[in-house]
Write a protein that holds these residues in place. Structure first.
Motif, PDB file in Angstrom:
ATOM      1  N   GLU A 181       0.816  -1.219   0.000  1.00  0.00           N
ATOM      2  CA  GLU A 181       0.000   0.000   0.000  1.00  0.00           C
ATOM      3  C   GLU A 181       0.853   1.275   0.000  1.00  0.00           C
ATOM      4  OE1 GLU A 181      -3.878   0.043   1.947  1.00  0.00           O
ATOM      5  OE2 GLU A 181      -3.056   1.483   3.354  1.00  0.00           O
ATOM      6  N   THR A 182       2.079   1.174   0.506  1.00  0.00           N
ATOM      7  CA  THR A 182       2.935   2.373   0.518  1.00  0.00           C
ATOM      8  C   THR A 182       3.598   2.604  -0.840  1.00  0.00           C
ATOM      9  OG1 THR A 182       4.951   1.250   1.310  1.00  0.00           O
ATOM     10  CG2 THR A 182       3.414   2.040   2.985  1.00  0.00           C
ATOM     11  N   TYR A 183       3.375   1.689  -1.797  1.00  0.00           N
ATOM     12  CA  TYR A 183       3.911   1.832  -3.159  1.00  0.00           C
ATOM     13  C   TYR A 183       2.828   1.854  -4.234  1.00  0.00           C
ATOM     14  CZ  TYR A 183       8.487   0.771  -1.175  1.00  0.00           C
ATOM     15  OH  TYR A 183       9.642   0.806  -0.431  1.00  0.00           O
ATOM     16  N   ALA A 234       0.289   6.386  -1.838  1.00  0.00           N
ATOM     17  CA  ALA A 234       1.661   6.157  -2.313  1.00  0.00           C
ATOM     18  C   ALA A 234       2.029   7.157  -3.410  1.00  0.00           C
ATOM     19  CB  ALA A 234       1.790   4.733  -2.838  1.00  0.00           C
ATOM     20  N   ILE A 235       1.114   7.364  -4.350  1.00  0.00           N
ATOM     21  CA  ILE A 235       1.379   8.303  -5.459  1.00  0.00           C
ATOM     22  C   ILE A 235       1.674   9.692  -4.891  1.00  0.00           C
ATOM     23  CG2 ILE A 235       0.279   9.533  -7.386  1.00  0.00           C
ATOM     24  CD1 ILE A 235       0.702   6.804  -8.355  1.00  0.00           C
ATOM     25  N   LYS A 236       0.889  10.065  -3.901  1.00  0.00           N
ATOM     26  CA  LYS A 236       1.083  11.375  -3.271  1.00  0.00           C
ATOM     27  C   LYS A 236       2.495  11.470  -2.680  1.00  0.00           C
ATOM     28  CE  LYS A 236      -0.517  13.707   0.810  1.00  0.00           C
ATOM     29  NZ  LYS A 236      -1.418  13.605   1.950  1.00  0.00           N
ATOM     30  N   PRO A 267      -3.230  11.510  -8.854  1.00  0.00           N
ATOM     31  CA  PRO A 267      -3.066  10.375  -9.769  1.00  0.00           C
ATOM     32  C   PRO A 267      -3.486  10.711 -11.195  1.00  0.00           C
ATOM     33  CG  PRO A 267      -4.090   9.656  -7.730  1.00  0.00           C
ATOM     34  CD  PRO A 267      -4.040  11.147  -7.685  1.00  0.00           C
ATOM     35  N   GLU A 268      -4.624  11.416 -11.329  1.00  0.00           N
ATOM     36  CA  GLU A 268      -5.119  11.771 -12.665  1.00  0.00           C
ATOM     37  C   GLU A 268      -4.140  12.709 -13.363  1.00  0.00           C
ATOM     38  OE1 GLU A 268      -7.404  10.332 -14.364  1.00  0.00           O
ATOM     39  OE2 GLU A 268      -6.944  11.705 -16.007  1.00  0.00           O
ATOM     40  N   ARG A 269      -3.622  13.684 -12.606  1.00  0.00           N
ATOM     41  CA  ARG A 269      -2.657  14.629 -13.200  1.00  0.00           C
ATOM     42  C   ARG A 269      -1.370  13.919 -13.596  1.00  0.00           C
ATOM     43  NH1 ARG A 269      -2.980  19.998 -11.824  1.00  0.00           N
ATOM     44  NH2 ARG A 269      -1.153  20.174 -13.145  1.00  0.00           N
ATOM     45  N   LEU A 270      -0.945  12.996 -12.757  1.00  0.00           N
ATOM     46  CA  LEU A 270       0.268  12.232 -13.047  1.00  0.00           C
ATOM     47  C   LEU A 270       0.067  11.356 -14.288  1.00  0.00           C
ATOM     48  CD1 LEU A 270       3.150  11.551 -11.904  1.00  0.00           C
ATOM     49  CD2 LEU A 270       2.094   9.548 -10.858  1.00  0.00           C
ATOM     50  N   ALA A 271      -1.145  10.847 -14.445  1.00  0.00           N
ATOM     51  CA  ALA A 271      -1.464  10.039 -15.627  1.00  0.00           C
ATOM     52  C   ALA A 271      -1.443  10.918 -16.882  1.00  0.00           C
ATOM     53  CB  ALA A 271      -2.826   9.374 -15.455  1.00  0.00           C
ATOM     54  N   GLU A 272      -2.000  12.123 -16.761  1.00  0.00           N
ATOM     55  CA  GLU A 272      -1.981  13.055 -17.905  1.00  0.00           C
ATOM     56  C   GLU A 272      -0.546  13.336 -18.335  1.00  0.00           C
ATOM     57  OE1 GLU A 272      -4.071  16.630 -16.779  1.00  0.00           O
ATOM     58  OE2 GLU A 272      -5.958  15.510 -16.562  1.00  0.00           O
ATOM     59  N   LEU A 273       0.304  13.607 -17.345  1.00  0.00           N
ATOM     60  CA  LEU A 273       1.719  13.886 -17.646  1.00  0.00           C
ATOM     61  C   LEU A 273       2.357  12.721 -18.384  1.00  0.00           C
ATOM     62  CD1 LEU A 273       3.556  15.523 -14.589  1.00  0.00           C
ATOM     63  CD2 LEU A 273       3.148  16.485 -16.858  1.00  0.00           C
ATOM     64  N   ALA A 274       2.070  11.504 -17.912  1.00  0.00           N
ATOM     65  CA  ALA A 274       2.669  10.316 -18.530  1.00  0.00           C
ATOM     66  C   ALA A 274       2.167  10.157 -19.968  1.00  0.00           C
ATOM     67  CB  ALA A 274       2.345   9.076 -17.710  1.00  0.00           C
ATOM     68  N   ARG A 275       0.879  10.457 -20.175  1.00  0.00           N
ATOM     69  CA  ARG A 275       0.335  10.351 -21.541  1.00  0.00           C
ATOM     70  C   ARG A 275       0.943  11.403 -22.455  1.00  0.00           C
ATOM     71  NH1 ARG A 275      -4.928   9.548 -18.487  1.00  0.00           N
ATOM     72  NH2 ARG A 275      -5.062   7.275 -18.345  1.00  0.00           N
TER      73      ARG A 275
END
Ligand SMILES: [Zn+2]
Length: 314
Positions: free
Chosen positions: A181-183, A188-190, A212-220
């Motif tokens: 859960e810590t990963y 964890a994302i935070k 998480p959503e913003r991090l996903a956008e960045l990755a895309r």
């Protein structure tokens, strides 16, 4: 008279309810605020109000999924970190008193309800045994063995988030260190983003909930640092899947929860890692599927809890 079951899923923000027929057809749905953080008495008020809305339905039993540890036999909510002032609360007794009806009430852990929902009507349909992993604020889950929810000897089973994947890792709310859960969770994302010099800056304006959503956008958008976070997320998820599959030899793993929205960013690495670590016999025929019912799984699973409480199908 044909039987009907009312299933209720209590979340941190909303309470969702669903009535199904004995054949599994949805007959009605409702939603209300839970205000869980304002304490158990407020939550019980909201819950009773919601149930009253179904008064004309003539349901045979009520099943309720609660985010916490429950004692099914006595109907006690033992512990619920996200509902204020709650320890050993006589849940079914208090609710029956409040709604003033003789309809039997059965309680279950919310993640277990979601697992039951996916098992009977979602991505796990047709499987015999199934593991459900819910990637939300934490790393939750449920285990179904030979068609039955495995609740453990003391009702504690399915706490998948506390598998240790690094004994020296970050501290976990449960008291350990380096639990999965810590990963692999929103928490964890935070932590990972806030500790990452580059991502911390890029996502400085994002609220915790939206990270998480913003991090996903960045990755895309092909941001390499963001891609690498999701790769590690997938690899760690794959480690967790392999631990469960090597121990239980279950062929169907269903992954759901809010973070599964970033599915394509982590599932490749997860499968690769699981493939490497799962032993031959255990990995043969293994299917890792995305949950199919979304937010509906919990309330539907709670309907099945009501049904099995009355001695229907387990
Ligand atoms: Zn832990």
């Amino acid at each position: 008279m044909k039987r009907k079951f009312l299933g209720i899923d209590i979340g941190g923000t909303n309470i969702r309810a669903k009535v199904i027929s004995g054949e599994g057809t949805t007959l009605g749905e409702r939603k209300t605020r839970s205000d869980a953080r304002m304490g158990i008495s407020r939550l019980m008020e909201n819950l009773a109000g919601l149930i009253e809305g179904f008064a004309g339905e003539g349901v045979s039993a009520i099943g309720i999924g609660i985010p916490g540890i429950v004692d099914r036999a006595s109907g006690t909510l033992v512990q619920a970190p996200n509902i204020a002032n709650t320890r050993n609360f006589p849940f079914t007794e208090a609710l029956s008193e409040k709604i003033g009806a003789a309809t039997p009430v059965f309680i279950e852990n919310d993640a277990s309800c979601a697992a039951l929902g996916e098992y009977r009507a979602g991505a796990g349909r047709g499987s015999n045994s199934m593991i459900m992993i819910t990637l939300g604020t934490g790393f939750g889950g449920g285990i179904i063995l030979d068609g039955r929810l495995w609740t453990g000897e003391s009702g504690f089973a399915g706490e998948l988030g506390h598998m240790t994947i690094n004994p020296l890792g970050p501290p976990c709310a449960g008291g350990g260190r380096g639990c999965i859960e810590t990963y692999v969770s929103q928490v964890a994302i935070k932590r990972i983003v806030r500790e990452h010099p580059e991502l911390r800056e890029k996502l400085a304006d994002a609220e915790d909930e939206a990270l998480p959503e913003r991090l996903a956008e960045l990755a895309r958008e092909k941001d390499q640092a963001a891609i690498s976070v999701w790769n590690d997320f997938g690899t760690n998820l794959g480690v967790g899947i392999s631990i469960l599959v090597n121990i239980l030899d279950v062929k169907t793993v269903v992954v759901g929860g809010g973070l599964s929205g970033a599915w394509e960013l982590f599932i490749g690495k997860a499968l690769e890692e699981a493939e490497t670590r799962c032993l031959g016999g255990a990995k043969r025929g293994l299917q890792v599927k995305r949950a199919a019912l979304g937010d509906d799984a919990g309330a539907l699973g709670a309907c099945y809890v009501a049904e099995s409480g009355l001695g229907g199908r387990p």
